[in-house]
Design an enzyme around this catalytic site. Structure first.
Site, PDB file in Angstrom:
ATOM      1  NE  ARG A   1       7.946   2.974  50.546  1.00 15.88           N
ATOM      2  CZ  ARG A   1       9.229   3.607  50.594  1.00 15.88           C
ATOM      3  NH1 ARG A   1      10.344   3.134  50.007  1.00 15.88           N
ATOM      4  NH2 ARG A   1       9.494   4.558  51.591  1.00 15.88           N
TER       5      ARG A   1
ATOM      6  CG  HIS B   1       9.663  10.219  55.285  1.00 21.24           C
ATOM      7  ND1 HIS B   1       9.990  10.387  56.492  1.00 21.24           N
ATOM      8  CD2 HIS B   1      10.419   8.841  55.200  1.00 21.24           C
ATOM      9  CE1 HIS B   1      10.819   9.619  56.956  1.00 21.24           C
ATOM     10  NE2 HIS B   1      11.178   8.695  56.320  1.00 21.24           N
TER      11      HIS B   1
ATOM     12  NE  ARG C   1       8.965   5.203  55.985  1.00 23.56           N
ATOM     13  CZ  ARG C   1       9.654   5.297  55.167  1.00 23.56           C
ATOM     14  NH1 ARG C   1       9.309   5.263  53.656  1.00 23.56           N
ATOM     15  NH2 ARG C   1      10.973   4.735  55.147  1.00 23.56           N
TER      16      ARG C   1
ATOM     17  CG  HIS D   1       9.060   9.213  51.353  1.00 25.92           C
ATOM     18  ND1 HIS D   1      10.106   9.876  51.083  1.00 25.92           N
ATOM     19  CD2 HIS D   1       9.400   7.989  51.668  1.00 25.92           C
ATOM     20  CE1 HIS D   1      11.186   8.990  51.169  1.00 25.92           C
ATOM     21  NE2 HIS D   1      10.615   7.809  51.469  1.00 25.92           N
TER      22      HIS D   1
ATOM     23  CD  GLU E   1      14.357   2.242  57.283  1.00 25.03           C
ATOM     24  OE1 GLU E   1      13.763   1.722  56.452  1.00 25.03           O
ATOM     25  OE2 GLU E   1      15.187   3.163  57.304  1.00 25.03           O
TER      26      GLU E   1
HETATM   27  C1  LIG Z   1      14.600  11.052  50.177  1.00 29.19           C
HETATM   28  C2  LIG Z   1      14.122   9.570  49.714  1.00 29.19           C
HETATM   29  C3  LIG Z   1      14.743   8.686  50.491  1.00 29.19           C
HETATM   30  C4  LIG Z   1      14.530   7.079  50.400  1.00 29.19           C
HETATM   31  N1  LIG Z   1      14.599   6.257  50.958  1.00 29.19           N
HETATM   32  C5  LIG Z   1      14.442   5.191  50.681  1.00 29.19           C
HETATM   33  C6  LIG Z   1      14.990   3.861  51.608  1.00 29.19           C
HETATM   34  O1  LIG Z   1      15.669   4.013  52.375  1.00 29.19           O
HETATM   35  N2  LIG Z   1      14.774   2.572  51.095  1.00 29.19           N
HETATM   36  C7  LIG Z   1      14.209   2.356  50.231  1.00 29.19           C
HETATM   37  O2  LIG Z   1      13.892   1.096  49.637  1.00 29.19           O
HETATM   38  N3  LIG Z   1      13.817   3.478  49.286  1.00 29.19           N
HETATM   39  C8  LIG Z   1      13.572   4.648  49.534  1.00 29.19           C
HETATM   40  N4  LIG Z   1      13.228   5.634  48.794  1.00 29.19           N
HETATM   41  C9  LIG Z   1      12.599   5.424  47.617  1.00 29.19           C
HETATM   42  C10 LIG Z   1      13.326   4.878  46.616  1.00 29.19           C
HETATM   43  O3  LIG Z   1      14.583   5.746  46.480  1.00 29.19           O
HETATM   44  C11 LIG Z   1      12.687   4.911  45.183  1.00 29.19           C
HETATM   45  O4  LIG Z   1      11.567   4.281  45.153  1.00 29.19           O
HETATM   46  C12 LIG Z   1      13.520   4.214  44.163  1.00 29.19           C
HETATM   47  O5  LIG Z   1      14.991   4.793  44.098  1.00 29.19           O
HETATM   48  C13 LIG Z   1      12.916   4.390  42.819  1.00 29.19           C
HETATM   49  O6  LIG Z   1      14.002   4.127  41.770  1.00 29.19           O
HETATM   50  P1  LIG Z   1      13.549   3.701  40.042  1.00 29.19           P
HETATM   51  O7  LIG Z   1      14.703   3.215  39.403  1.00 29.19           O
HETATM   52  O8  LIG Z   1      12.205   3.471  40.159  1.00 29.19           O
HETATM   53  O9  LIG Z   1      13.481   5.464  39.800  1.00 29.19           O
HETATM   54  P2  LIG Z   1      14.344   6.769  40.137  1.00 29.19           P
HETATM   55  O10 LIG Z   1      15.714   6.388  40.793  1.00 29.19           O
HETATM   56  O11 LIG Z   1      13.620   7.916  40.507  1.00 29.19           O
HETATM   57  O12 LIG Z   1      15.004   7.274  38.678  1.00 29.19           O
HETATM   58  C14 LIG Z   1      13.690   7.757  37.792  1.00 29.19           C
HETATM   59  C15 LIG Z   1      14.782   8.104  36.412  1.00 29.19           C
HETATM   60  O13 LIG Z   1      13.686   8.217  35.335  1.00 29.19           O
HETATM   61  C16 LIG Z   1      14.036   9.393  34.708  1.00 29.19           C
HETATM   62  N5  LIG Z   1      12.942  10.004  33.979  1.00 29.19           N
HETATM   63  C17 LIG Z   1      11.767  10.317  34.537  1.00 29.19           C
HETATM   64  N6  LIG Z   1      10.810  10.758  33.571  1.00 29.19           N
HETATM   65  C18 LIG Z   1      11.606  10.805  32.396  1.00 29.19           C
HETATM   66  C19 LIG Z   1      11.178  11.362  31.267  1.00 29.19           C
HETATM   67  N7  LIG Z   1       9.968  11.874  30.894  1.00 29.19           N
HETATM   68  N8  LIG Z   1      12.033  11.027  30.294  1.00 29.19           N
HETATM   69  C20 LIG Z   1      13.516  10.584  30.420  1.00 29.19           C
HETATM   70  N9  LIG Z   1      13.697  10.251  31.695  1.00 29.19           N
HETATM   71  C21 LIG Z   1      12.917  10.181  32.546  1.00 29.19           C
HETATM   72  C22 LIG Z   1      14.832  10.261  35.637  1.00 29.19           C
HETATM   73  O14 LIG Z   1      15.700  11.247  34.855  1.00 29.19           O
HETATM   74  C23 LIG Z   1      15.603   9.387  36.506  1.00 29.19           C
HETATM   75  O15 LIG Z   1      16.592   9.077  35.647  1.00 29.19           O
HETATM   76  C24 LIG Z   1      13.557   6.808  49.140  1.00 29.19           C
HETATM   77  C25 LIG Z   1      13.276   8.017  48.189  1.00 29.19           C
HETATM   78  C26 LIG Z   1      13.539   9.352  48.528  1.00 29.19           C
HETATM   79  C27 LIG Z   1      13.082  10.537  47.607  1.00 29.19           C
END
Ligand SMILES: Cc1cc2nc3c(=O)[nH]c(=O)nc-3n(C[C@H](O)[C@H](O)[C@H](O)COP(=O)(O)OP(=O)(O)OC[C@H]3O[C@@H](n4cnc5c(N)ncnc54)[C@H](O)[C@@H]3O)c2cc1C
Length: 536
Positions: A388, A244, A292, A353, A116
């Site tokens: 990032r 993005h 990006r 994004h 990428e």
């Molecule tokens: C479309 C898209 C494509 C992506 N592609 C990539 C990729 O190819 N490679 C890569 O490395 N990254 C990618 N990313 C980024 C990556 O997916 C995220 O940064 C990562 O998944 C975040 O994980 P996390 O565990 O921090 O949070 P998340 O997976 O967002 O989980 C957050 C959690 O917190 C909970 N939560 C939030 N607020 C509260 C609250 N007040 N009370 C209770 N629960 C709450 C939510 O319900 C959820 O369960 C992408 C993101 C998107 C949106």
């Protein structure tokens, strides 16, 4: 009141990884995961491109991945953290493979590695174009094997419990602020309840919903960042929002846009403007595979020149059999909106994004508040700096969830963290009544998203930032009045959190008197010689 040993807010990759490890290490202790939506409704589920890792030291090297990350971060990465994430990342990837996540392989059994923008080598492990869905599936499946893990869905965390709730004055200067747990909104009873814990992990994900158009799902409202800021903890570098470049453009759509992964350009997709010109070569020698921020700014500029709301991604020349194999989800989505990728160009536009900044942590994921960790997108660990590198975020989430686990384990075993002994007061809802009009909340949200998109988008100016701040101040005033007099709802809490996050983005952007990485201000077009993180 509920008491637990380990409290995890969020069921994405960071929260679930931490929960799994802790539950395994402490089979006699309780791990409670709270999530405000369905268990798998996370940013993680939507990740398409994959996870970056140096899986083959013959063809790739840690040094190259480190170098690529540092270049993308534009002088603001913490090199020590970059080295940690790149080197420890491989072990974490192997762990999730052991837990059942499957990544695409070549016929000879080697992993099929993608490339990428900004990566000098092919090092992205992926599961077709639904990598996050596969990783989330494996994690959700795995946590079900642990009887000491409980997941409470649709449970909205409102605030952290600190000394403030015991009646002490807590300010940004207060040393040793401690977290005792959280107040949550029980969706069944509509009451605010308290959940106490010796260790709390914030894994609440990103904040893309602050903008009108985003690739993030509805849960991405920056709740964790806002909670920490309210509790007088430290946040940093919130101005670095990654847009993005290529979200599918659907006229009139608000909120979550469908992402067309960068991997499509990695496989040969070409960006074209309204006239059909492949414009990227005018902006960067790496053309469509430039980082990006450069691609997003180039698209923004082409859209402004032509007055259109999108440009095109041309895949018509690509091998369609391979395209469908690698990107089945994208192919189907395009088809569902009437675009035949083999014959038509895909209309695309940039969308908010990823948040590079967030809750400031040390190298073990410890925040400035005792007993409180942060991991995943809500955290600012020093990995991403001003921008990032693609596919580094899933990696960072796993590495830091592991590091939080190591630190919390040590502190639990040495009894440095223990159950709060002090009686914590119940939530005070005196003087509040049910909201009469939801329109007050929904309209304020629209205003916030509009102001953020118009004034705090890809290219910023001092005047635009000043305008945004004025509007946010007004929204803040109105929403606080509503908050003080209304019984709480997730919508109201999210609005309040998003206003706080919007404020932090604008404030950090105003304090950064330079253009660096994702932050581009035409009043300060150059990079300053002083390299600094902005901490609020
Ligand atoms: C479309 C898209 C494509 C992506 N592609 C990539 C990729 O190819 N490679 C890569 O490395 N990254 C990618 N990313 C980024 C990556 O997916 C995220 O940064 C990562 O998944 C975040 O994980 P996390 O565990 O921090 O949070 P998340 O997976 O967002 O989980 C957050 C959690 O917190 C909970 N939560 C939030 N607020 C509260 C609250 N007040 N009370 C209770 N629960 C709450 C939510 O319900 C959820 O369960 C992408 C993101 C998107 C949106």
């Amino acid at each position: 009141m509920i008491q637990t040993d380990f409290l995890v807010i969020g069921s994405g990759i960071a929260g679930l990884t931490f929960a799994l490890k802790t539950a395994k290490e402490f089979p006699d202790k309780k791990v409670l995961i709270l999530t405000k939506a369905a268990t798998d409704e996370t940013n993680t589920k939507y990740a398409q491109g994959g996870i970056a890792g140096v899986m083959d030291l013959q063809k790739d090297s840690f040094e190259k991945h480190i170098e690529d990350t540092l270049i993308a971060g534009d002088g603001l990465c913490n090199p020590h953290i970059v080295e940690i994430v790149v080197k420890e990342g491989v072990e974490r990837i192997n762990e999730i493979i052991d837990w059942g996540a499957q990544f695409d392989k070549e016929a000879d059994g080697d992993y099929k590695l993608g490339r990428e923008g900004g990566h000098s080598e092919f090092r992205i492990l992926h599961h077709k174009d639904v990598t996050g869905k596969e990783m989330e599936r494996a994690l959700v499946q795995k946590i079900s094997e642990f009887p000491n893990i409980e997941v409470v869905k649709h449970c909205f965390v409102v605030d952290l419990v600190t000394q403030h709730h015991l009646g002490y004055l807590v300010t940004k200067g207060t040393p040793n602020i401690e977290c005792y747990g959280v107040y949550v909104l029980n969706a069944n009873t509509n009451q605010i309840e308290k959940i106490l814990s010796s260790v709390t992990l914030l894994a609440t994900g990103g904040n893309g919903q602050v903008y009108r158009s985003t690739t993030n799902p509805a849960i991405a409202t920056g709740d964790g960042v806002a909670m920490v800021y309210r509790a007088k903890g430290r946040t940093e570098n919130m101005e670095f929002i990654q847009f993005h470049p290529t979200a599918l453009y659907e006229p009139g759509l608000r909120g979550q846009s469908f992402l067309i992964t960068e991997a499509v350009r990695g496989d040969g997709g070409i960006l074209r403007n309204k006239q059909g010109e492949a414009f990227m070569e005018r902006y960067d020698p790496r053309k469509d595979l430039a980082p990006r921020d450069i691609v997003a700014r180039a698209i923004d500029s082409e859209m402004k020149i032509s007055g259109t709301e999108h440009v095109y991604l041309d895949c018509r020349h690509m091998d369609m059999k391979k395209f469908v194999e690698h990107f089945p989800n994208i192919y189907e989505k395009c088809k569902s909106v009437g675009i035949d990728v083999a014959k038509q160009m895909i209309p695309v536009a940039p969308a908010a994004h990823y948040s590079c900044g967030g809750i400031k942590t040390d190298e073990w994921g410890q925040t400035s508040i005792r007993n409180l960790y942060a991991a995943g997108e809500c955290a600012s660990t020093g990995l991403h700096g001003a921008n990032r590198l693609a596919s580094n975020s899933l990696l960072e989430a796993m590495v830091f969830a592991h590091r939080c686990f190591i630190d919390a384990t040590l502190k639990t075993k040495t009894k440095e963290v223990r159950q709060p002994a002090i009686p914590i007061p119940d939530w005070d809802a005196a003087g509040t009544t049910h909201p009469k009009e939801m329109i007050l909340i929904t309209q304020s949200l629209k205003e916030l998203q509009q102001a953020m998109s118009d004034y705090v988008g890809i290219v910023r100016t001092n005047v635009r930032l000043g305008r945004a701040l004025k509007r946010i101040d007004l929204l803040w005033e109105e929403t606080e009045a509503l908050y003080q007099t209304t019984t709480l709802s997730p919508q109201l809490c999210e609005l309040r959190n998003m206003i706080t996050v919007g404020y932090l983005i604008v404030k950090c952007a105003s304090l950064r008197k330079e253009s660096r990485g994702l932050h581009s201000n035409t009043d300060y077009p150059f990079k300053s010689e002083i390299v600094q993180n902005i901490v609020l």
